[in-house]
Design an enzyme around this catalytic site. Structure first.
Site, mmCIF file in Angstrom:
data_model
loop_
_atom_site.group_PDB
_atom_site.id
_atom_site.type_symbol
_atom_site.label_atom_id
_atom_site.label_comp_id
_atom_site.label_asym_id
_atom_site.label_seq_id
_atom_site.Cartn_x
_atom_site.Cartn_y
_atom_site.Cartn_z
ATOM 1 N N ALA A 266 0.846 -1.197 0.000
ATOM 2 C CA ALA A 266 0.000 0.000 0.000
ATOM 3 C C ALA A 266 0.873 1.235 0.000
ATOM 4 C CB ALA A 266 -0.926 0.024 1.206
ATOM 5 N N ASP A 267 0.438 2.232 -0.742
ATOM 6 C CA ASP A 267 1.128 3.522 -0.778
ATOM 7 C C ASP A 267 0.614 4.454 0.305
ATOM 8 O OD1 ASP A 267 2.942 3.344 -3.160
ATOM 9 O OD2 ASP A 267 1.046 2.824 -4.125
ATOM 10 N N TYR A 268 -0.660 4.296 0.672
ATOM 11 C CA TYR A 268 -1.282 5.141 1.690
ATOM 12 C C TYR A 268 -2.155 4.295 2.601
ATOM 13 C CZ TYR A 268 -0.164 8.803 -1.695
ATOM 14 O OH TYR A 268 0.488 9.626 -2.572
ATOM 15 N N LYS B 147 -1.837 0.473 -6.069
ATOM 16 C CA LYS B 147 -1.958 0.464 -7.527
ATOM 17 C C LYS B 147 -3.307 -0.121 -7.962
ATOM 18 C CE LYS B 147 2.219 2.011 -7.795
ATOM 19 N NZ LYS B 147 2.275 2.818 -6.582
#
Length: 135
Positions: free
Chosen positions: A13-15, A25
């Site tokens: 996860a990016d956030y 993504k």
């Protein structure tokens, strides 16, 4: 998953929002839906730096949009046009997976679980990890 050959799903996860909603993504949400449908646990692995307590939920995550050329032209937008002129394109870079679809969030410091409820307590986890309970 349909063949029952998958015991669990782990994605990055990016956030991570304060409620446990996550952005990653495109396609991550679809994997979560599929895992849920098949009763397979769905975990998110992310560094502590991915948590943003200023975001109360995934609805506040700003979704970056990629260039329409990536879809309208060959070679990732660098080549010749391959789609009809004038069509509309929406090309988001991320999708958001709601916390209710996530079994746990794996971090360097441990796994954030829901503790018997349907809610993650991200703020308490960050406070205990960083020694700052006033986050």
């Amino acid at each position: 998953m349909k063949a029952r050959r998958v015991d669990g799903v782990i994605i990055g996860a990016d956030y991570v929002a304060a409620n446990g909603d996550t952005a990653n993504k495109i396609g991550t949400y679809s994997l979560a839906v599929c895992a849920l449908r098949h009763g397979i646990p769905f975990y998110v692995a992310a560094p502590l730096t991915s948590i943003d307590l200023s975001l109360s939920s995934g609805e506040e995550i700003v979704i970056e949009e990629m260039s329409a050329k990536e879809l309208l032209h060959s070679r990732g937008g660098l080549g010749e046009q391959v789609a009809a002129s004038g069509i509309s394109v929406w090309n988001p870079a991320f999708d958001v997976t709601p916390a209710c679809m996530i079994s746990g969030i794996i971090m360097e410091q441990g796994v954030i679980t829901k503790g018997g409820s349907d809610l993650f307590n991200i703020k308490d986890f960050v406070g205990k990890t960083t020694g700052n309970s006033q986050q």
